[in-house]
Design a protein around this motif. Structure first.
Motif, PDB file in Angstrom:
ATOM      1  N   THR A 154       0.853  -1.193   0.000  1.00 57.17           N
ATOM      2  CA  THR A 154       0.000   0.000   0.000  1.00 57.17           C
ATOM      3  C   THR A 154       0.888   1.242   0.000  1.00 57.17           C
ATOM      4  O   THR A 154       2.113   1.143   0.118  1.00 57.17           O
ATOM      5  N   GLU A 155       0.273   2.407  -0.109  1.00 59.53           N
ATOM      6  CA  GLU A 155       1.053   3.638  -0.113  1.00 59.53           C
ATOM      7  C   GLU A 155       1.806   3.850   1.197  1.00 59.53           C
ATOM      8  O   GLU A 155       2.846   4.506   1.222  1.00 59.53           O
ATOM      9  N   ASN A 156       1.294   3.286   2.299  1.00 59.73           N
ATOM     10  CA  ASN A 156       1.914   3.494   3.608  1.00 59.73           C
ATOM     11  C   ASN A 156       2.786   2.332   4.084  1.00 59.73           C
ATOM     12  O   ASN A 156       3.813   2.552   4.729  1.00 59.73           O
ATOM     13  N   TYR A 157       2.357   1.098   3.770  1.00 58.74           N
ATOM     14  CA  TYR A 157       3.054  -0.065   4.332  1.00 58.74           C
ATOM     15  C   TYR A 157       3.115  -1.224   3.338  1.00 58.74           C
ATOM     16  O   TYR A 157       2.301  -1.311   2.410  1.00 58.74           O
ATOM     17  N   LEU A 158       4.066  -2.109   3.592  1.00 54.55           N
ATOM     18  CA  LEU A 158       4.106  -3.432   2.973  1.00 54.55           C
ATOM     19  C   LEU A 158       3.645  -4.426   4.027  1.00 54.55           C
ATOM     20  O   LEU A 158       4.260  -4.544   5.095  1.00 54.55           O
ATOM     21  N   TYR A 159       2.556  -5.137   3.730  1.00 57.55           N
ATOM     22  CA  TYR A 159       2.004  -6.130   4.653  1.00 57.55           C
ATOM     23  C   TYR A 159       2.358  -7.527   4.154  1.00 57.55           C
ATOM     24  O   TYR A 159       2.210  -7.821   2.964  1.00 57.55           O
ATOM     25  N   VAL A 160       2.786  -8.393   5.068  1.00 59.56           N
ATOM     26  CA  VAL A 160       3.083  -9.781   4.737  1.00 59.56           C
ATOM     27  C   VAL A 160       2.180 -10.679   5.577  1.00 59.56           C
ATOM     28  O   VAL A 160       2.197 -10.606   6.809  1.00 59.56           O
ATOM     29  N   LYS A 179       4.994  -6.101   8.942  1.00 51.82           N
ATOM     30  CA  LYS A 179       4.455  -4.823   8.468  1.00 51.82           C
ATOM     31  C   LYS A 179       5.621  -3.847   8.405  1.00 51.82           C
ATOM     32  O   LYS A 179       6.196  -3.480   9.432  1.00 51.82           O
ATOM     33  N   LEU A 180       5.979  -3.436   7.175  1.00 53.38           N
ATOM     34  CA  LEU A 180       7.134  -2.573   6.968  1.00 53.38           C
ATOM     35  C   LEU A 180       6.695  -1.248   6.349  1.00 53.38           C
ATOM     36  O   LEU A 180       5.822  -1.215   5.478  1.00 53.38           O
ATOM     37  N   LYS A 181       7.305  -0.171   6.771  1.00 56.88           N
ATOM     38  CA  LYS A 181       6.989   1.152   6.245  1.00 56.88           C
ATOM     39  C   LYS A 181       7.331   1.242   4.764  1.00 56.88           C
ATOM     40  O   LYS A 181       8.410   0.815   4.333  1.00 56.88           O
ATOM     41  N   ASN A 182       6.416   1.774   3.972  1.00 57.84           N
ATOM     42  CA  ASN A 182       6.682   2.013   2.560  1.00 57.84           C
ATOM     43  C   ASN A 182       7.291   3.399   2.411  1.00 57.84           C
ATOM     44  O   ASN A 182       6.648   4.414   2.693  1.00 57.84           O
TER      45      ASN A 182
END
Length: 263
Positions: free
Chosen positions: A177-183, A193-196
């Motif tokens: 997503t614009e805010n995070y990478l979710y696994v 959950k990593l910051k994009n």
């Protein structure tokens, strides 16, 4: 005792220094001419899955090319050939998924407009068995949907930002997503959950996740949390894929093969 403490600090600093200086490079090893509208997959046998300008879907091996076309559904938005026996084509404009076998014959057709309750789907990727990962645009969550039984196996917690990309295999699902990478794992549990920080799209294979930011590529190794930049020649990156240790970059005329090396 002081000597032991000193040695511990020294070796800790040395390990950290080695991690910081770890280099990831992509070296050109081959290229091939190709005319395609969009490339969706390349497997370990160099079987190529792509669409042409007339929106036909092609499976090209060394010896043959077979084609599937459904012009009534318009343009193919995404295609996933992770499981070559159950290839799924997503036609977003018609909110429909077509599942093909390895000869590109139709196995199933899933029209989300006719399913109750109605699903407004914006992203699709493969799951295990007869399941698909769907992003429900109206409710902003992922669903693991069994298209044979027409049942939802699980739903994730809704996300709060615009979705950019979705990739998956039997075990994991990556939602950018614009805010995070979710696994997520195949149970639908959020495991990372990593910051994009500006990533726009992603490609995924068993070993690695590749992210694109402008005309640079970045690597997230399996079971790691640090995203690292890949050193590669400067170029315009329109489309990219990854299979095992090979990154493929396509520029509408030439498909280039780059060998990933982590050292």
């Amino acid at each position: 005792m002081q000597k032991l403490v000193f040695l511990f600090i020294f070796f800790s600093a040395l390990c950290c220094s080695q991690q910081e200086t770890q280099q990831i490079t992509a070296t050109l090893k081959d290229s091939t001419k190709l005319k395609a509208k969009h490339i969706f997959g390349i497997d370990t046998f160099n079987t190529l899955y792509y669409t042409s300008e007339n929106n036909s879907f092609h499976k090209k091996t060394k010896d043959t090319t077979i084609t599937y076309a459904n012009f009534q559904l318009g343009e193919i938005t995404t295609a996933n050939a992770f499981n070559p026996l159950k290839i799924n084509l997503f036609y977003r404009d018609f909110n429909t998924v077509v599942v093909l076998d390895n000869r590109l014959a139709e196995i199933s057709k899933v029209d989300f407009n006719t399913i109750q309750p109605y699903k407004n789907v914006s992203f699709v990727s493969s799951g295990f068995d007869n399941t698909l990962w769907l992003f429900n645009q109206d409710f902003q969550y992922l669903e693991l949907y069994d298209y044979k039984t027409q049942k939802v196996k699980l739903r994730t917690v809704p996300v709060q930002s615009i979705v950019l990309d979705l990739k998956s295999d039997y075990n994991y699902c990556y939602l950018l997503t614009e805010n995070y990478l979710y696994v997520y794992n195949y149970f639908g549990s959020l495991i990372q959950k990593l910051k994009n920080t500006g990533y726009e799209s992603l490609a995924f294979s068993k070993a690695h996740l590749i992210l694109k930011k402008e005309n640079n590529l970045y690597l997230l190794e399996k079971n790691k949390t640090e995203i690292k930049r890949i050193t590669h020649p400067k170029m315009l990156i329109n489309q990219f894929l990854v299979t095992n240790e090979t990154v493929y970059i396509y520029d509408e005329k030439l498909l280039r093969y780059y060998q990933l090396k982590i050292e």
